[in-house]
Design a protein around this motif. Structure first.
Motif, mmCIF file in Angstrom:
data_model
loop_
_atom_site.group_PDB
_atom_site.id
_atom_site.type_symbol
_atom_site.label_atom_id
_atom_site.label_comp_id
_atom_site.label_asym_id
_atom_site.label_seq_id
_atom_site.Cartn_x
_atom_site.Cartn_y
_atom_site.Cartn_z
ATOM 1 N N LEU A 17 0.834 -1.209 0.000
ATOM 2 C CA LEU A 17 0.000 0.000 0.000
ATOM 3 C C LEU A 17 0.867 1.256 0.000
ATOM 4 N N LEU A 18 1.928 1.266 0.796
ATOM 5 C CA LEU A 18 2.809 2.435 0.852
ATOM 6 C C LEU A 18 3.438 2.716 -0.510
ATOM 7 N N ARG A 19 3.865 1.647 -1.204
ATOM 8 C CA ARG A 19 4.479 1.842 -2.529
ATOM 9 C C ARG A 19 3.456 2.385 -3.532
ATOM 10 N N ALA A 20 2.196 1.938 -3.437
ATOM 11 C CA ALA A 20 1.167 2.426 -4.354
ATOM 12 C C ALA A 20 0.865 3.907 -4.097
ATOM 13 N N ILE A 21 0.912 4.320 -2.834
ATOM 14 C CA ILE A 21 0.681 5.733 -2.511
ATOM 15 C C ILE A 21 1.803 6.592 -3.085
ATOM 16 N N GLU A 22 3.038 6.136 -2.975
ATOM 17 C CA GLU A 22 4.160 6.907 -3.499
ATOM 18 C C GLU A 22 4.079 7.069 -5.025
ATOM 19 N N LYS A 23 3.442 6.099 -5.691
ATOM 20 C CA LYS A 23 3.280 6.188 -7.149
ATOM 21 C C LYS A 23 2.032 6.988 -7.539
ATOM 22 N N THR A 24 1.255 7.410 -6.541
ATOM 23 C CA THR A 24 -0.014 8.130 -6.765
ATOM 24 C C THR A 24 -0.878 7.393 -7.802
ATOM 25 N N ASP A 25 -0.960 6.079 -7.633
ATOM 26 C CA ASP A 25 -1.762 5.234 -8.517
ATOM 27 C C ASP A 25 -3.114 5.003 -7.837
ATOM 28 N N ASN A 38 -12.258 11.127 -3.995
ATOM 29 C CA ASN A 38 -11.304 12.062 -3.392
ATOM 30 C C ASN A 38 -9.894 11.868 -3.959
ATOM 31 N N LEU A 39 -9.475 10.611 -4.138
ATOM 32 C CA LEU A 39 -8.145 10.360 -4.685
ATOM 33 C C LEU A 39 -8.056 10.800 -6.145
ATOM 34 N N VAL A 40 -9.087 10.547 -6.909
ATOM 35 C CA VAL A 40 -9.102 10.971 -8.309
ATOM 36 C C VAL A 40 -8.951 12.485 -8.407
ATOM 37 N N SER A 41 -9.511 13.201 -7.432
ATOM 38 C CA SER A 41 -9.437 14.661 -7.436
ATOM 39 C C SER A 41 -8.080 15.198 -6.988
ATOM 40 N N SER A 42 -7.434 14.555 -5.999
ATOM 41 C CA SER A 42 -6.216 15.120 -5.401
ATOM 42 C C SER A 42 -4.911 14.575 -5.993
ATOM 43 N N TYR A 43 -4.881 13.352 -6.454
ATOM 44 C CA TYR A 43 -3.628 12.723 -6.870
ATOM 45 C C TYR A 43 -2.957 13.422 -8.065
ATOM 46 N N PRO A 44 -3.679 13.962 -9.031
ATOM 47 C CA PRO A 44 -2.989 14.636 -10.140
ATOM 48 C C PRO A 44 -2.160 15.846 -9.708
ATOM 49 N N THR A 46 6.409 13.427 2.670
ATOM 50 C CA THR A 46 6.862 14.620 1.957
ATOM 51 C C THR A 46 6.398 14.526 0.513
ATOM 52 N N GLN A 47 6.117 15.679 -0.102
ATOM 53 C CA GLN A 47 5.586 15.678 -1.465
ATOM 54 C C GLN A 47 5.598 17.108 -2.030
ATOM 55 N N GLU A 48 5.247 17.214 -3.289
ATOM 56 C CA GLU A 48 4.992 18.512 -3.913
ATOM 57 C C GLU A 48 3.510 18.579 -4.245
ATOM 58 N N PHE A 49 2.873 19.640 -3.809
ATOM 59 C CA PHE A 49 1.456 19.838 -4.117
ATOM 60 C C PHE A 49 1.341 21.114 -4.951
ATOM 61 N N ARG A 50 1.021 20.915 -6.231
ATOM 62 C CA ARG A 50 0.937 22.013 -7.189
ATOM 63 C C ARG A 50 2.237 22.822 -7.227
ATOM 64 N N GLY A 51 3.345 22.089 -7.168
ATOM 65 C CA GLY A 51 4.652 22.694 -7.300
ATOM 66 C C GLY A 51 5.255 23.195 -6.007
ATOM 67 N N THR A 52 4.544 23.103 -4.875
ATOM 68 C CA THR A 52 5.044 23.595 -3.593
ATOM 69 C C THR A 52 5.406 22.424 -2.693
ATOM 70 N N PRO A 53 6.665 22.350 -2.207
ATOM 71 C CA PRO A 53 7.034 21.250 -1.301
ATOM 72 C C PRO A 53 6.279 21.373 0.030
ATOM 73 N N GLU A 54 5.925 20.248 0.567
ATOM 74 C CA GLU A 54 5.274 20.222 1.878
ATOM 75 C C GLU A 54 5.612 18.925 2.584
ATOM 76 N N SER A 55 5.458 18.963 3.895
ATOM 77 C CA SER A 55 5.777 17.790 4.718
ATOM 78 C C SER A 55 4.818 17.742 5.896
ATOM 79 N N ASN A 56 4.503 16.534 6.295
ATOM 80 C CA ASN A 56 3.601 16.353 7.429
ATOM 81 C C ASN A 56 3.932 15.020 8.093
ATOM 82 N N SER A 57 3.550 14.887 9.335
ATOM 83 C CA SER A 57 3.800 13.643 10.068
ATOM 84 C C SER A 57 2.667 13.415 11.047
ATOM 85 N N GLY A 58 2.512 12.159 11.445
ATOM 86 C CA GLY A 58 1.439 11.836 12.384
ATOM 87 C C GLY A 58 1.447 10.365 12.755
#
Length: 243
Positions: free
Chosen positions: A103-111, A144-150, A181-193
């Motif tokens: 599951l973690l690998r699939a999230i990193e691929k935004t599939d 929700n994923l279809v909307s945010s992943y691109p 960590t990721q880029e969202f619309r070209g802006t780097p961001e990071s979060n943890s929990g």
């Protein structure tokens, strides 16, 4: 003139000879007498000694051997009954951890489709999101994923303190701490929990029936006053010493 003493002396010799002969007869008789019969105390002692020495120990009762055999059989049956169950739980724990890693690998691929294959396709699917919102049902999570992943790129998801707790052979709970960590619309961001996932077996696959995600640093405005952390109090400066 010598006759009377002589007669007296002869008489003494004769008497002494008789006494000696009588003593000899008595000694001979005593020597030839049969040995004395053992007394009652001697017989008892002999009988007791003989019995203690020669009597064999009684054989072990058959009941003891039967009980031991029964207990051994029961123990063997119990082990045979519990071993497959333990093996099944161990296999479930291994499979759930492998599913979680995939599951973690699939999230990193935004599939989107690969990620949604790990979720229970049911209206009862329940997601508590990191931002405090709630998503219900497989169809809504998919939308929700279809909307945010691109809008996401270079997603990296690291987990630590992963624990898998099987709940029998058809369910398991996975807990972990995460950093994304990721880029969202070209802006780097990071979060943890922190995250809790409830997996259930659906056919031959393991799928998520519930996910609860919470941030390490929640929004203070969402917390009641009793749960808010008070800011540290700055020390009061001391007045300068007077001369």
């Amino acid at each position: 003139m010598f006759k009377q003493p002589f007669i007296t002396s002869m008489l003494i010799v004769v008497l002494a000879g008789c006494a000696f002969a009588q003593t000899a007869n008595v000694s001979s008789t005593t020597t030839q007498t049969a040995p004395r019969r053992p007394t009652s105390s001697t017989r008892k002692q002999t009988t007791t000694t003989t019995t203690t020495t020669t009597a064999p120990a009684p054989p072990a009762p058959m009941l003891t051997g039967t009980t031991t055999t029964t207990e051994t059989t029961n123990t063997t049956r119990t082990r045979r009954a519990t071993t497959p169950a333990r093996a099944a739980v161990s296999v479930a724990e291994r499979d759930v951890r492998a599913t979680f890693d995939a599951l973690l690998r699939a999230i990193e691929k935004t599939d989107v489709e690969a990620v949604m294959n790990f979720y229970w396709n049911s209206p009862q699917l329940l997601i508590y999101n990191n931002n405090g919102t709630v998503t219900r049902g497989w169809a809504q999570v998919h939308a929700n994923l279809v909307s945010s992943y691109p809008d996401l790129k270079d997603v990296k998801l690291a987990v630590r303190d992963v624990k898998v707790q099987p709940l029998g052979v058809d369910a398991a709970v996975v807990t972990c701490a995460w950093t994304q960590t990721q880029e969202f619309r070209g802006t780097p961001e990071s979060n943890s929990g922190r995250m809790t996932l409830l997996f259930r077996r659906v056919g031959s696959a393991w799928q998520i029936a519930h996910r609860h995600t919470s941030p390490d640093a929640p929004d203070p405005s969402r917390l009641p006053t009793s749960e808010q952390t008070a800011p540290p109090v700055a020390p009061t400066p001391k007045p300068p010493a007077q001369l």
